[in-house]
Design an enzyme around this catalytic site. Structure first.
Site, PDB file in Angstrom:
ATOM      1  N   GLY A   1       0.788  -1.242  -0.023  1.00  0.00           N
ATOM      2  CA  GLY A   1      -0.008  -0.207  -0.109  1.00  0.00           C
ATOM      3  C   GLY A   1       0.833   1.263  -0.146  1.00  0.00           C
ATOM      4  N   ASN A   2       2.118   1.207   0.629  1.00  0.00           N
ATOM      5  CA  ASN A   2       3.074   2.463   0.767  1.00  0.00           C
ATOM      6  C   ASN A   2       3.543   3.115  -0.675  1.00  0.00           C
ATOM      7  OD1 ASN A   2       4.702   0.100   0.804  1.00  0.00           O
ATOM      8  ND2 ASN A   2       6.211   1.617   1.204  1.00  0.00           N
TER       9      ASN A   2
ATOM     10  N   LYS B   1     -11.816  -8.975   9.129  1.00  0.00           N
ATOM     11  CA  LYS B   1     -10.870  -7.712   8.419  1.00  0.00           C
ATOM     12  C   LYS B   1     -11.858  -6.415   8.511  1.00  0.00           C
ATOM     13  CE  LYS B   1      -7.939  -6.296   5.422  1.00  0.00           C
ATOM     14  NZ  LYS B   1      -6.689  -5.774   5.688  1.00  0.00           N
TER      15      LYS B   1
ATOM     16  N   LYS C   1      -3.537  -9.492  -0.430  1.00  0.00           N
ATOM     17  CA  LYS C   1      -2.851  -9.507  -1.853  1.00  0.00           C
ATOM     18  C   LYS C   1      -1.592 -10.131  -1.998  1.00  0.00           C
ATOM     19  CE  LYS C   1       0.657  -5.958  -1.706  1.00  0.00           C
ATOM     20  NZ  LYS C   1       0.755  -6.315  -0.121  1.00  0.00           N
TER      21      LYS C   1
ATOM     22  N   LYS D   1       2.776 -12.162   4.308  1.00  0.00           N
ATOM     23  CA  LYS D   1       3.823 -12.377   3.695  1.00  0.00           C
ATOM     24  C   LYS D   1       4.724 -13.564   3.734  1.00  0.00           C
ATOM     25  CE  LYS D   1       4.092  -7.316   3.518  1.00  0.00           C
ATOM     26  NZ  LYS D   1       3.295  -7.107   2.383  1.00  0.00           N
TER      27      LYS D   1
HETATM   28  P1  ADP Z   1       1.670  -4.094   2.599  1.00  0.00           P
HETATM   29  O1  ADP Z   1       0.659  -3.153   2.029  1.00  0.00           O
HETATM   30  O2  ADP Z   1       2.937  -3.941   2.080  1.00  0.00           O
HETATM   31  O3  ADP Z   1       0.974  -5.369   2.485  1.00  0.00           O
HETATM   32  P2  ADP Z   1       1.642  -4.379   5.298  1.00  0.00           P
HETATM   33  O4  ADP Z   1       0.956  -3.355   6.264  1.00  0.00           O
HETATM   34  O5  ADP Z   1       0.483  -5.645   5.204  1.00  0.00           O
HETATM   35  O6  ADP Z   1       1.698  -3.795   4.013  1.00  0.00           O
HETATM   36  O7  ADP Z   1       2.781  -5.224   5.828  1.00  0.00           O
HETATM   37  C1  ADP Z   1       3.900  -4.449   6.085  1.00  0.00           C
HETATM   38  C2  ADP Z   1       3.959  -4.026   7.631  1.00  0.00           C
HETATM   39  O8  ADP Z   1       4.372  -5.585   8.447  1.00  0.00           O
HETATM   40  C3  ADP Z   1       4.960  -3.299   8.055  1.00  0.00           C
HETATM   41  O9  ADP Z   1       4.557  -1.780   7.993  1.00  0.00           O
HETATM   42  C4  ADP Z   1       5.121  -3.502   9.666  1.00  0.00           C
HETATM   43  O10 ADP Z   1       4.441  -2.695  10.535  1.00  0.00           O
HETATM   44  C5  ADP Z   1       4.412  -4.993   9.604  1.00  0.00           C
HETATM   45  N1  ADP Z   1       5.134  -6.170  10.655  1.00  0.00           N
HETATM   46  C6  ADP Z   1       4.678  -7.013  11.574  1.00  0.00           C
HETATM   47  N2  ADP Z   1       5.443  -7.889  11.949  1.00  0.00           N
HETATM   48  C7  ADP Z   1       6.664  -7.417  11.321  1.00  0.00           C
HETATM   49  C8  ADP Z   1       8.000  -8.115  11.268  1.00  0.00           C
HETATM   50  N3  ADP Z   1       8.135  -9.203  12.152  1.00  0.00           N
HETATM   51  N4  ADP Z   1       8.844  -7.523  10.626  1.00  0.00           N
HETATM   52  C9  ADP Z   1       8.522  -6.525   9.856  1.00  0.00           C
HETATM   53  N5  ADP Z   1       7.485  -5.723   9.832  1.00  0.00           N
HETATM   54  C10 ADP Z   1       6.454  -6.297  10.470  1.00  0.00           C
HETATM   55 MG    MG Z   2      -0.357  -6.478   3.485  1.00  0.00          MG
END
Ligand code: ADP
Ligand code: MG
Length: 312
Positions: A16-17, A134, A213, A275
């Site tokens: 999203g960023n 969600k 996603k 992820k």
């Molecule tokens: P995206 O839109 O890229 O899918 P998400 O918010 O779903 O973004 O996932 C990225 C986020 O995961 C980071 O901003 C961070 O806050 C969070 N996060 C949670 N646990 C971890 C971890 N163990 N290591 C790194 N980031 C983490």
């Molecule tokens: Mg995400």
């Protein structure tokens, strides 16, 4: 097979960023400016790879839901239609950003681009439907929440609409995507995890659900034969003790370590957790390479110099 067709297939799942960064309002100018860095890298990479781009849509779909709450004069649209709208709008932004970057590279011939409205099949019996959790859209007042025509839940921010987040089973357009990749199109698809559909006899019907996603991208990667699966987000990689004093970003992660850290709760559900699961699913299903990196370090990560690389 031509040399181009033999180029490895790279799937970049843009977080999203890549469009809206923390603390931003999310104007179109901001979204185009944010896209420049990741898309410049993808444009360069596309000279040596066949490319698929998937992307999130949380804030964009959130804004469309907010517009619905603000305006009672037009009929409300179901989530499936809003997700389709965001696939169109973000696909357009990515395509025009890619065109600009091809121009900046001084290329004589631009690769053909296509944004696909994509459906992703889910199981109507997925346990997620019994327990929608969600949150999507704006914070609702007590009154709005009481009269809402959809499930709501009290979150840390206040009342919000909640939908199910089921597992992706199959990408409906997988054959088309495979053919387009074979013709060296850059394909933008599965935006927002895809439009969730269930099979109804010979047809598909949209359902109120949001698919992560990265999980949808992993499934897509296996179904169309992706070689490299890169999840680009707003942190440098997967970290242990995330947000705590001893936090450390992992350069590499074996599948066994990934499973263990998932079980220990190192990767939060709903963000880093999916992820890591998506990488595991991809590699266990026969994918060759998976990595997690920041949107500013896609090229460095593919060169093995940044991000978290998954290793056997
Ligand atoms: P995206 O839109 O890229 O899918 P998400 O918010 O779903 O973004 O996932 C990225 C986020 O995961 C980071 O901003 C961070 O806050 C969070 N996060 C949670 N646990 C971890 C971890 N163990 N290591 C790194 N980031 C983490
Ligand atoms: Mg995400």
């Amino acid at each position: 097979m031509s040399p181009r067709q033999a180029a490895p297939v790279l799937l970049v799942a843009l977080g999203g960023n890549a469009l809206i960064q923390k603390g931003q309002q999310g104007t179109i100018e901001e979204q185009f400016a944010n896209l420049r860095e990741p898309i410049a890298q993808i444009a360069r990479l596309s000279q040596r790879h066949r490319v698929i781009i998937t992307h999130g849509n949380g804030p964009q779909v959130g804004n469309l839901l907010l517009q619905q709450e603000c305006c009672q004069d037009v009929p409300r649209l179901p989530l499936e239609i809003l997700v389709a709208q965001t696939q169109g709008q973000i696909g357009y932004m990515i395509e025009s950003s890619l065109d600009n970057q091809f121009m900046a590279l001084g290329l004589e011939v631009f690769k053909p681009l296509v944004s696909l409205i994509s459906y992703v099949v889910v199981d109507r019996h997925d346990p997620a439907f019994a327990n929608p959790d969600k949150p999507i859209g704006p914070v609702l007042s007590d009154e709005q929440a009481a009269g809402a025509p959809y499930p709501v839940m009290r979150t840390a921010k206040g009342w919000r609409r909640v939908v199910a987040s089921p597992q992706p089973i199959s990408i409906v357009e997988k054959r088309e995507i495979k053919r387009l990749i074979g013709m060296d199109f850059i394909v933008i698809c599965c935006g927002g995890g895809g439009i969730s559909v269930v099979r109804q006899g010979r047809h598909f019907a949209g359902v109120d659900a949001v698919i992560d996603k990265d999980l949808a991208s992993s499934r897509l990667g296996l179904e169309v034969g992706v070689d490299i699966f890169c999840m680009a987000t707003d942190v440098p990689g997967a970290a242990l003790d995330f947000g705590q004093p001893g936090e450390r970003v992992l350069d590499s992660l074996s599948l066994a370590q990934a499973r263990r850290h998932l079980d220990e709760g190192q990767f939060h559900a709903g963000s880093m957790g999916p992820k890591v699961r998506a990488a595991l699913m991809f590699l266990e299903g026969g994918g060759k390479s998976a990595l997690i990196c920041s949107t500013s370090q896609i090229e460095a990560a593919l060169a093995g110099k940044a991000g978290t690389q998954f290793v056997p």
